[in-house]
Motif scaffolding. Structure first.
Motif, PDB file in Angstrom:
ATOM      1  N   CYS A 148       0.590  -1.089  -0.172  1.00  8.54           N
ATOM      2  CA  CYS A 148      -0.116   0.035   0.135  1.00  8.54           C
ATOM      3  C   CYS A 148       0.759   1.029   0.026  1.00  8.54           C
ATOM      4  O   CYS A 148       0.564   2.337  -0.728  1.00  8.54           O
ATOM      5  CB  CYS A 148      -0.942  -0.135   1.269  1.00  8.54           C
ATOM      6  N   ALA A 149       2.068   1.228   0.807  1.00  7.33           N
ATOM      7  CA  ALA A 149       2.978   2.383   0.922  1.00  7.33           C
ATOM      8  C   ALA A 149       3.678   2.766  -0.532  1.00  7.33           C
ATOM      9  O   ALA A 149       3.673   3.773  -0.987  1.00  7.33           O
ATOM     10  CB  ALA A 149       3.873   2.154   1.889  1.00  7.33           C
ATOM     11  N   ILE A 150       3.727   1.569  -1.362  1.00  6.40           N
ATOM     12  CA  ILE A 150       4.638   1.408  -2.553  1.00  6.40           C
ATOM     13  C   ILE A 150       3.366   2.380  -3.478  1.00  6.40           C
ATOM     14  O   ILE A 150       3.738   3.276  -4.353  1.00  6.40           O
ATOM     15  CB  ILE A 150       4.902   0.227  -3.054  1.00  6.40           C
ATOM     16  N   ALA A 151       2.318   1.616  -3.450  1.00  2.00           N
ATOM     17  CA  ALA A 151       1.185   2.405  -4.349  1.00  2.00           C
ATOM     18  C   ALA A 151       0.950   3.664  -4.255  1.00  2.00           C
ATOM     19  O   ALA A 151       0.591   4.349  -4.967  1.00  2.00           O
ATOM     20  CB  ALA A 151       0.000   1.282  -4.100  1.00  2.00           C
ATOM     21  N   ARG A 152       1.086   4.026  -2.981  1.00  2.00           N
ATOM     22  CA  ARG A 152       0.885   5.349  -2.685  1.00  2.00           C
ATOM     23  C   ARG A 152       1.857   6.505  -3.123  1.00  2.00           C
ATOM     24  O   ARG A 152       1.843   7.441  -3.633  1.00  2.00           O
ATOM     25  CB  ARG A 152       0.730   5.702  -1.089  1.00  2.00           C
ATOM     26  N   ALA A 153       3.048   5.888  -2.975  1.00  2.00           N
ATOM     27  CA  ALA A 153       4.254   6.655  -3.576  1.00  2.00           C
ATOM     28  C   ALA A 153       4.223   6.716  -5.182  1.00  2.00           C
ATOM     29  O   ALA A 153       4.754   7.995  -5.611  1.00  2.00           O
ATOM     30  CB  ALA A 153       5.640   5.996  -3.095  1.00  2.00           C
TER      31      ALA A 153
END
Length: 256
Positions: A148-153
Motif C-alpha cells: 500500500c505504501a508503494i502504491a501511494r508513492a
C-alpha cells in the motif's frame, strides 16, 4: 560549482558531520555518485556507513555539511513531489482505507475526484491489493501494508523513488515476494530508484547497479554492475551468474 550534469541524481563530494557530545562524527566523507534516469541502484554496507544519511539528503530531509546533492541538475534544498520516499515503517494513516491512503497525496495535490480514483485504482491493482481497497491498515499483513505504501508513492507520479530498507521487518518469504513484485512494478512504471538494504542477496536481485558503502567514515567503497536479465525470477536467484555477483558484493562488504 556548475550544476550541469547528465545524471538524474548527482552527488558531488558530499560530507555530513554530526556532533555527539564532544565528539565529531563523520557519517559521510566526500561521497561522489551518479545515478542515471530510470536506473535501479541499491546501497549496501555495514551499519554506520551512511546509507540512510545519504538517502535522507537526497530526499531533502537532511542537508550535507559540504558538497552538493543534485536532482535533474538542481541542488536539493528540501522535500519535493518528484521524490517519493518509502521507509521501513509503513507510515500509513490508520483511519484511511487502502484506497484512501493511496489517494491522499493526490488529494493534497488538488487532483480531481474522478482522476484521483482512477489513478489510485490503477496502482492498487499494480501491487495486487484490489480485493483490499476498502480495508483499513489494521486488517492488513505487514507485506500488504508495504505494498500500500508503494502504491501511494507511485500514485503521485514521482520520477524518483527513495526506499530505506522497506522490506527489512518482513519475514523471508514475504520479502522475496515483495522484491519480485517491486521489480514487476518498476518494469511496468519505470522510475529512478535508490534502495537502501543490509541484505546482499536483495541488493543484487533488485539492482542494475550495487553501490557498496564503507563505514567510519561513510564512503563509496565499490560499485558492481548487475547485468542479470529481466524478469528476475527464482531461477535467476539460483543461477551461477547471480552467485558470482553476490560473492563479489559480499567480498566487498566483508573486506571491511
Amino acid at each position: 560549482m556548475s550544476t550541469a550534469t547528465t545524471a538524474r541524481i548527482a552527488v558531488r563530494d558530499v560530507s555530513r558531520h554530526f556532533t555527539v557530545g564532544r565528539e565529531r562524527f563523520t557519517a559521510l566523507d566526500r561521497v561522489t555518485l551518479d545515478i542515471a534516469d530510470n536506473e535501479f541502484v541499491t546501497l549496501v554496507g555495514p551499519s554506520g556507513c551512511g546509507k540512510t544519511t545519504l538517502l535522507n539528503i537526497l530526499a531533502g530531509l537532511d542537508h550535507p555539511t559540504s558538497g552538493d546533492a543534485l536532482v535533474g541538475g538542481e541542488p536539493v534544498r528540501g522535500p519535493g513531489p518528484g521524490r517519493g520516499v518509502i521507509f521501513q515503517q509503513y507510515a500509513l494513516f490508520p483511519w484511511l482505507t487502502v484506497r484512501g491512503n493511496v489517494e491522499f497525496g493526490l488529494r493534497t495535490a488538488g487532483v480531481g475526484r474522478r482522476e484521483r480514483r482512477e489513478r489510485a485504482e490503477h496502482f492498487i491493482r499494480l501491487v495486487g491489493l484490489e480485493q483490499f481497497a476498502d480495508a483499513l491498515p489494521k486488517t492488513l499483513s505487514g507485506g500488504m501494508k508495504q505494498r500500500c505504501a508503494i502504491a501511494r508513492a507511485y500514485a503521485v507520479n514521482p520520477s524518483i523513488l527513495l526506499m530505506d530498507e522497506p522490506f527489512g521487518a518482513l519475514d523471508a518469504l514475504t520479502r522475496v515476494r515483495l522484491q519480485e513484485q517491486l521489480l514487476d512494478t518498476w518494469n511496468a512504471e519505470r522510475r529512478t530508484v535508490v534502495f537502501v538494504t543490509h541484505d546482499v542477496d536483495e541488493a543484487v536481485f533488485l539492482a542494475n547497479r550495487v553501490i557498496v558503502m564503507a563505514a567510519r567514515p561513510g564512503r563509496v567503497f565499490a560499485t558492481v554492475d548487475v547485468d542479470l536479465p529481466h524478469p528476475r525470477t527464482e531461477q535467476i536467484r539460483l543461477s551461477p551468474e547471480f552467485a558470482a555477483l553476490r560473492n563479489r558484493v559480499w567480498q566487498a562488504v566483508h573486506h571491511q
